[in-house]
Design a protein around this motif. Structure first.
Motif, mmCIF file in Angstrom:
data_model
loop_
_atom_site.group_PDB
_atom_site.id
_atom_site.type_symbol
_atom_site.label_atom_id
_atom_site.label_comp_id
_atom_site.label_asym_id
_atom_site.label_seq_id
_atom_site.Cartn_x
_atom_site.Cartn_y
_atom_site.Cartn_z
ATOM 1 N N LEU A 33 -5.293 -1.265 -16.514
ATOM 2 C CA LEU A 33 -4.351 -0.894 -17.572
ATOM 3 C C LEU A 33 -2.945 -0.706 -16.991
ATOM 4 C CD1 LEU A 33 -6.655 1.655 -19.437
ATOM 5 C CD2 LEU A 33 -6.356 -0.798 -19.861
ATOM 6 N N LEU A 34 -2.103 -1.724 -17.202
ATOM 7 C CA LEU A 34 -0.742 -1.683 -16.670
ATOM 8 C C LEU A 34 0.259 -1.796 -17.820
ATOM 9 C CD1 LEU A 34 -1.252 -4.105 -13.615
ATOM 10 C CD2 LEU A 34 -1.588 -1.632 -13.701
ATOM 11 N N ASP A 35 -0.067 -1.174 -18.941
ATOM 12 C CA ASP A 35 0.748 -1.373 -20.142
ATOM 13 C C ASP A 35 1.477 -0.124 -20.619
ATOM 14 O OD1 ASP A 35 -2.029 -0.580 -20.668
ATOM 15 O OD2 ASP A 35 -1.364 -0.440 -22.746
ATOM 16 N N ALA A 36 1.095 1.076 -20.183
ATOM 17 C CA ALA A 36 1.644 2.284 -20.812
ATOM 18 C C ALA A 36 2.401 3.182 -19.835
ATOM 19 C CB ALA A 36 0.531 3.073 -21.497
ATOM 20 N N ASN A 37 2.740 2.638 -18.676
ATOM 21 C CA ASN A 37 3.505 3.411 -17.673
ATOM 22 C C ASN A 37 2.831 4.714 -17.290
ATOM 23 O OD1 ASN A 37 5.302 1.371 -17.916
ATOM 24 N ND2 ASN A 37 6.773 2.505 -19.158
ATOM 25 N N GLU A 38 1.501 4.697 -17.358
ATOM 26 C CA GLU A 38 0.767 5.881 -16.909
ATOM 27 C C GLU A 38 0.696 5.875 -15.387
ATOM 28 O OE1 GLU A 38 -2.377 5.705 -20.641
ATOM 29 O OE2 GLU A 38 -2.394 4.296 -18.987
ATOM 30 N N ASN A 39 0.300 7.016 -14.849
ATOM 31 C CA ASN A 39 0.025 7.098 -13.428
ATOM 32 C C ASN A 39 -1.358 6.481 -13.204
ATOM 33 O OD1 ASN A 39 -0.563 8.107 -10.785
ATOM 34 N ND2 ASN A 39 1.010 9.656 -11.128
ATOM 35 N N ALA A 43 -6.464 12.612 -11.953
ATOM 36 C CA ALA A 43 -6.174 13.918 -11.362
ATOM 37 C C ALA A 43 -6.949 14.114 -10.062
ATOM 38 C CB ALA A 43 -6.567 14.998 -12.364
ATOM 39 N N PRO A 44 -6.312 14.735 -9.058
ATOM 40 C CA PRO A 44 -7.024 14.985 -7.795
ATOM 41 C C PRO A 44 -8.214 15.918 -7.996
ATOM 42 C CG PRO A 44 -4.753 15.852 -7.730
ATOM 43 C CD PRO A 44 -4.944 15.213 -9.065
ATOM 44 N N ALA A 45 -9.194 15.831 -7.057
ATOM 45 C CA ALA A 45 -10.448 16.590 -7.210
ATOM 46 C C ALA A 45 -10.181 18.091 -7.353
ATOM 47 C CB ALA A 45 -11.356 16.318 -6.014
ATOM 48 N N GLY A 46 -9.266 18.635 -6.578
ATOM 49 C CA GLY A 46 -8.961 20.072 -6.630
ATOM 50 C C GLY A 46 -8.505 20.483 -8.019
ATOM 51 N N VAL A 211 21.035 17.639 -23.339
ATOM 52 C CA VAL A 211 19.617 17.968 -23.535
ATOM 53 C C VAL A 211 18.816 17.018 -22.649
ATOM 54 C CG1 VAL A 211 17.687 17.923 -25.162
ATOM 55 C CG2 VAL A 211 19.913 18.758 -25.906
ATOM 56 N N ILE A 212 17.987 17.585 -21.798
ATOM 57 C CA ILE A 212 17.189 16.737 -20.895
ATOM 58 C C ILE A 212 15.721 16.817 -21.288
ATOM 59 C CG2 ILE A 212 16.440 16.428 -18.498
ATOM 60 C CD1 ILE A 212 19.179 17.358 -17.606
ATOM 61 N N LEU A 213 15.097 15.667 -21.375
ATOM 62 C CA LEU A 213 13.654 15.626 -21.651
ATOM 63 C C LEU A 213 12.910 15.255 -20.375
ATOM 64 C CD1 LEU A 213 13.542 13.632 -25.029
ATOM 65 C CD2 LEU A 213 13.361 16.103 -24.699
ATOM 66 N N ARG A 214 11.834 15.968 -20.105
ATOM 67 C CA ARG A 214 10.947 15.622 -18.991
ATOM 68 C C ARG A 214 9.506 15.634 -19.522
ATOM 69 N NH1 ARG A 214 14.002 15.719 -13.905
ATOM 70 N NH2 ARG A 214 12.005 15.309 -12.936
ATOM 71 N N THR A 215 8.629 15.017 -18.780
ATOM 72 C CA THR A 215 7.235 14.942 -19.237
ATOM 73 C C THR A 215 6.267 15.026 -18.063
ATOM 74 O OG1 THR A 215 5.633 13.593 -20.429
ATOM 75 C CG2 THR A 215 7.292 12.393 -19.191
ATOM 76 N N LEU A 216 5.070 15.505 -18.336
ATOM 77 C CA LEU A 216 4.030 15.473 -17.305
ATOM 78 C C LEU A 216 3.175 14.212 -17.438
ATOM 79 C CD1 LEU A 216 2.719 19.116 -16.806
ATOM 80 C CD2 LEU A 216 4.809 18.040 -16.029
ATOM 81 N N SER A 217 3.567 13.315 -18.354
ATOM 82 C CA SER A 217 2.729 12.145 -18.646
ATOM 83 C C SER A 217 2.857 11.012 -17.626
ATOM 84 C CB SER A 217 3.101 11.554 -20.013
ATOM 85 O OG SER A 217 2.880 12.480 -21.033
ATOM 86 N N LYS A 218 3.915 11.000 -16.846
ATOM 87 C CA LYS A 218 4.168 9.829 -15.990
ATOM 88 C C LYS A 218 3.873 10.164 -14.525
ATOM 89 C CE LYS A 218 5.475 7.819 -19.776
ATOM 90 N NZ LYS A 218 4.609 6.857 -20.433
ATOM 91 N N TRP A 220 3.498 12.908 -13.012
ATOM 92 C CA TRP A 220 2.519 13.990 -12.823
ATOM 93 C C TRP A 220 1.103 13.554 -13.180
ATOM 94 C CZ3 TRP A 220 3.615 18.595 -10.485
ATOM 95 C CH2 TRP A 220 4.963 18.909 -10.319
ATOM 96 N N GLY A 221 0.977 12.380 -13.794
ATOM 97 C CA GLY A 221 -0.358 11.828 -14.051
ATOM 98 C C GLY A 221 -1.164 12.600 -15.072
ATOM 99 N N LEU A 222 -0.500 13.217 -16.052
ATOM 100 C CA LEU A 222 -1.240 14.051 -17.017
ATOM 101 C C LEU A 222 -0.950 13.629 -18.458
ATOM 102 C CD1 LEU A 222 -0.729 17.484 -15.217
ATOM 103 C CD2 LEU A 222 -2.854 16.167 -15.362
ATOM 104 N N ALA A 223 -0.946 12.324 -18.708
ATOM 105 C CA ALA A 223 -0.646 11.828 -20.061
ATOM 106 C C ALA A 223 -1.650 12.364 -21.079
ATOM 107 C CB ALA A 223 -0.629 10.302 -20.070
ATOM 108 N N GLY A 224 -2.875 12.625 -20.626
ATOM 109 C CA GLY A 224 -3.909 13.118 -21.539
ATOM 110 C C GLY A 224 -3.691 14.561 -21.987
ATOM 111 N N LEU A 225 -2.884 15.303 -21.247
ATOM 112 C CA LEU A 225 -2.640 16.714 -21.600
ATOM 113 C C LEU A 225 -1.696 16.884 -22.766
ATOM 114 C CD1 LEU A 225 -1.824 19.095 -18.639
ATOM 115 C CD2 LEU A 225 -3.874 18.899 -19.992
ATOM 116 N N ARG A 226 -0.718 16.003 -22.871
ATOM 117 C CA ARG A 226 0.378 16.081 -23.838
ATOM 118 C C ARG A 226 1.259 17.295 -23.563
ATOM 119 N NH1 ARG A 226 1.685 12.591 -24.189
ATOM 120 N NH2 ARG A 226 2.702 12.514 -26.198
ATOM 121 N N LEU A 227 2.057 17.200 -22.533
ATOM 122 C CA LEU A 227 2.998 18.283 -22.240
ATOM 123 C C LEU A 227 4.364 17.699 -21.909
ATOM 124 C CD1 LEU A 227 4.395 20.605 -20.290
ATOM 125 C CD2 LEU A 227 3.014 21.364 -22.198
ATOM 126 N N GLY A 228 5.307 17.975 -22.797
ATOM 127 C CA GLY A 228 6.686 17.552 -22.570
ATOM 128 C C GLY A 228 7.573 18.770 -22.485
#
Ligand SMILES: Cc1ncc(COP(=O)(O)O)c(C=O)c1O
Length: 358
Positions: A33-39, A43-46, A211-218, A220-228
């Motif tokens: 899957l190389l279409d959604a700019n995900e990481n 998530a690491p095992a820890g 206004v700056i927007l940041r996300t944990l989706s890219k 940080w590899g947490l697109a499934g969490l939904r945190l902006g």
């Protein structure tokens, strides 16, 4: 309910919906899957085991903290801002919608470049803002026309920095020039800033209209969490808080985002690996005949070729999904940097596609 929605009800809908389409991600099944700019790294095992223990302890019958106080403290430190600068969203998507609502009064307007992230336009139209779309120039840079429009004084300017889907990192001096327009709020969407290495966060205190927007989706590899996250002047943040739904960030997302932000080392290793892979992919794609590769500063490549759509289908048949577009960039593809072996398969497929057609 097998009949169509009655016309009398349809007539009650916001008329702008007739001109909008639901967000359409790539959806064909594929292995890579190389279409959604995900990481590409899960998530690491820890992190996973801490998530499991948090999931065991969460008070599911209670509402989450509406102020996200713990996350706020840790995020403020991680991003180098004050806690009162921050507003959290269910992904940065939601924060875009929130901004639009906040500026959607009489005569509200916004300026967006074209092409860019489609949610700016969609949210702005749905929120009743007048939308000025200004085409990007050669190699997808900002044009004199864009600055002229900006000087006309829209309520908001949306700028993805780096841009998606093109990857363009507009010169910092151009961002400063837009910030000099004191009566307009510049929404600088830094979704890919960890990859570009550039950010305006350190300049937040100098610009009440930033206004700056940041996300944990890219990165940080947490697109499934939904945190902006949104960072801005505390007074503006307080205004946005009046519109934010109180429990928009759920309890698990708050707890897990906090865990991730406390341990940035895992991110750093993966970020470097993705950047090294981007260089490798760029070198491979630069050698393909007739293909234009645009300089990009995010975790994806943006390429143009008359046979882009055919190439898209060719890759899908080989289990690789990349992002295609309509409109003026239907001859372009956006390709997320994957893991090393995924990129190797992509390059192999790309070389055989273009060799067969040379
Ligand atoms: C420029 C840009 N902004 C925002 C988003 C949305 O991010 P989130 O997952 O935080 O809603 C994306 C997602 O692709 C993006 O490309």
């Amino acid at each position: 309910l097998t009949t169509a929605l009655p016309a009398a009800l349809k007539a009650r809908l916001n008329p702008v919906l007739a001109s909008l389409k639901a967000y359409q991600p790539e959806s064909a099944p594929a292995r890579i899957l190389l279409d959604a700019n995900e990481n590409p790294f899960d998530a690491p095992a820890g992190f996973r085991s801490r998530a499991a223990s948090l999931a065991r302890r969460l008070a599911y019958h209670r509402y989450p903290d509406p102020a996200a106080a713990d996350l706020r403290r840790v995020a403020a430190r991680a991003y180098g801002v004050r806690p009162e600068n921050l507003v959290f969203g269910n992904g940065s998507d939601e924060l875009i919608q929130l901004l639009v609502l906040a500026f959607a009064g009489e005569g509200g307007s916004c300026l967006v470049p074209q092409p860019t992230f489609s949610m700016y336009r969609a949210c702005a139209l749905a929120g009743g803002l007048k939308v000025w779309e200004e085409p990007l120039g050669a190699d997808f840079g900002l044009t004199p026309g864009f600055f002229k429009r900006a000087a006309a004084g829209p309520s908001l300017i949306f700028l993805a920095w780096p841009n998606s889907p093109t990857g363009t990192l507009y010169p910092g001096a151009q961002v400063e020039k837009l910030l000099a327009l004191k009566g307009t709020v510049l929404v600088l969407d830094e979704a890919y800033a960890e990859f570009s290495g550039d950010s305006f966060l350190a300049r937040l205190d100098r610009h009440p209209n930033l206004v700056i927007l940041r996300t944990l989706s890219k990165a940080w590899g947490l697109a499934g969490l939904r945190l902006g996250l949104l960072a801005c002047h505390p007074d503006l943040a307080a205004e946005l808080e009046k519109l934010r739904l109180p429990y928009n960030v759920d309890g698990m997302a708050q707890a897990l985002a906090l865990e991730a932000l406390k341990k940035p080392a895992a991110l750093e290793k993966r970020r470097k690996e993705i950047l090294a892979e981007r260089t490798r992919l760029e070198a491979g794609f630069a050698r393909l005949p007739g293909l234009k590769l645009y300089p990009g500063a995010a975790n994806f490549l943006f390429v143009r070729h008359p046979k882009a759509l055919e190439f898209h289908g060719y890759l899908l048949k080989r289990g690789i999904r990349v992002r295609s577009f309509g409109g003026g960039i239907s001859d372009c593809l956006r390709i997320t940097v994957g893991k090393r072996h995924e990129n190797a398969l992509l390059l192999k497929a790309a070389h055989s596609f273009f060799k067969e057609r040379a």
